[in-house]
Design a protein around this motif. Structure first.
Motif, mmCIF file in Angstrom:
data_model
loop_
_atom_site.group_PDB
_atom_site.id
_atom_site.type_symbol
_atom_site.label_atom_id
_atom_site.label_comp_id
_atom_site.label_asym_id
_atom_site.label_seq_id
_atom_site.Cartn_x
_atom_site.Cartn_y
_atom_site.Cartn_z
ATOM 1 N N VAL A 48 35.930 -23.464 18.402
ATOM 2 C CA VAL A 48 34.910 -22.970 19.319
ATOM 3 C C VAL A 48 35.635 -22.187 20.422
ATOM 4 O O VAL A 48 36.798 -22.466 20.694
ATOM 5 C CB VAL A 48 34.072 -24.121 19.937
ATOM 6 N N GLU A 61 36.832 -16.214 18.415
ATOM 7 C CA GLU A 61 38.029 -15.838 19.193
ATOM 8 C C GLU A 61 37.570 -15.319 20.557
ATOM 9 O O GLU A 61 36.962 -14.245 20.667
ATOM 10 C CB GLU A 61 38.922 -14.814 18.474
ATOM 11 N N SER A 62 37.873 -16.106 21.573
ATOM 12 C CA SER A 62 37.290 -15.859 22.893
ATOM 13 C C SER A 62 37.566 -14.449 23.439
ATOM 14 O O SER A 62 36.654 -13.819 23.991
ATOM 15 C CB SER A 62 37.743 -16.922 23.884
#
Ligand SMILES: N[C@@H](CCC(=O)N[C@@H](CS)C(=O)NCC(=O)O)C(=O)O
Length: 226
Positions: A48, A61-62
């Motif tokens: 997450v 993928e932030s």
């Protein structure tokens, strides 16, 4: 509307949430934990955060999510218009992830299982963190934000990276890593004052007991299967 999947104890989840709140993008949250089939269906890497776009695409993928949100919702800009300055903002984010976040995370399994960290691991982590410190000393202006007058994506990103450095590396190495970057502590304090940071932190605190229960259950299951 965007759906943000994940859990509030995650700093990566929180940085994306902060970006959405800052840019006033409407979104809903969907609670999902690591190790669940539900998460694997959203992101086969099992990590997450994930967002589902209004068109139904899942993106993970932030830093990639940050770019997507900026491009799709350009008002309340978080990247500078100037290409070179934008590259420096992204460089700060990359440096923070590679040389501060990821080495600090090496300590998490030891902290959660209560086992001693070998000196070889500590030495390796210390060296990588030192790269991050040297790079950010050079790249950050702290006047008042990381790159000067404009509040950017790097301010949000680094703030949440720092939570991991402060919680794990600083404690395990007995080294206040971020104190070695002049200006960082005062900037962190300014970031902490924002209403968005406080709302994100309240949600993190509320989620921590359930998250810790999940982690403890996973550790016990792993021991039982040995
Ligand atoms: N590179 C990923 C890292 C995300 C990440 O490590 N998320 C953690 C929570 S902070 C996670 O999903 N852990 C669950 C697991 O590893 O099973 C990103 O930038 O989004």
């Amino acid at each position: 509307m965007i759906t943000l999947h994940g859990f509030a104890a995650s700093n990566y989840y929180n940085l994306v949430k902060h970006v959405l709140l800052y840019k006033q993008v409407p979104f809903e949250e969907h609670l999902v934990y690591g190790g669940s089939e539900e998460l694997m269906a959203l992101n086969p890497a099992g990590k997450v955060p994930v967002i589902t776009t209004p068109e139904g695409h899942n993106i993970s993928e932030s830093s990639v999510i940050c770019d997507f949100i900026e491009q799709t919702y350009p008002s309340i800009a978080l990247y500078p218009e100037d290409a070179t300055e934008r590259a420096v903002v992204k460089q700060i984010m990359k440096v923070a992830e590679l040389y501060l976040e990821l080495p600090s995370r090496r300590f998490i399994p030891y902290a959660l299982s209560g086992t001693d960290i070998p000196d070889s691991v500590k030495n390796e982590v210390r060296q990588v963190l030192n790269r991050g410190v040297m790079a950010l000393r050079h790249l950050c202006k702290f006047s008042p934000w990381l790159r000067g007058e404009q509040f950017t994506m790097a301010d949000i990103y680094v703030y949440y990276v720092n939570t991991i450095v402060n919680s794990f590396a600083t404690k395990q190495l007995d080294w206040d890593v971020l104190a070695d970057i002049p200006g960082m502590k005062q900037w962190e304090e300014a970031m902490r004052q924002s209403d968005i940071t406080q709302a994100v932190e309240d949600a993190r605190q509320a989620n921590l007991p359930e998250f810790m229960q999940k982690v403890t259950a996973q550790i016990q299951a792993a021991h039982a299967s040995k």
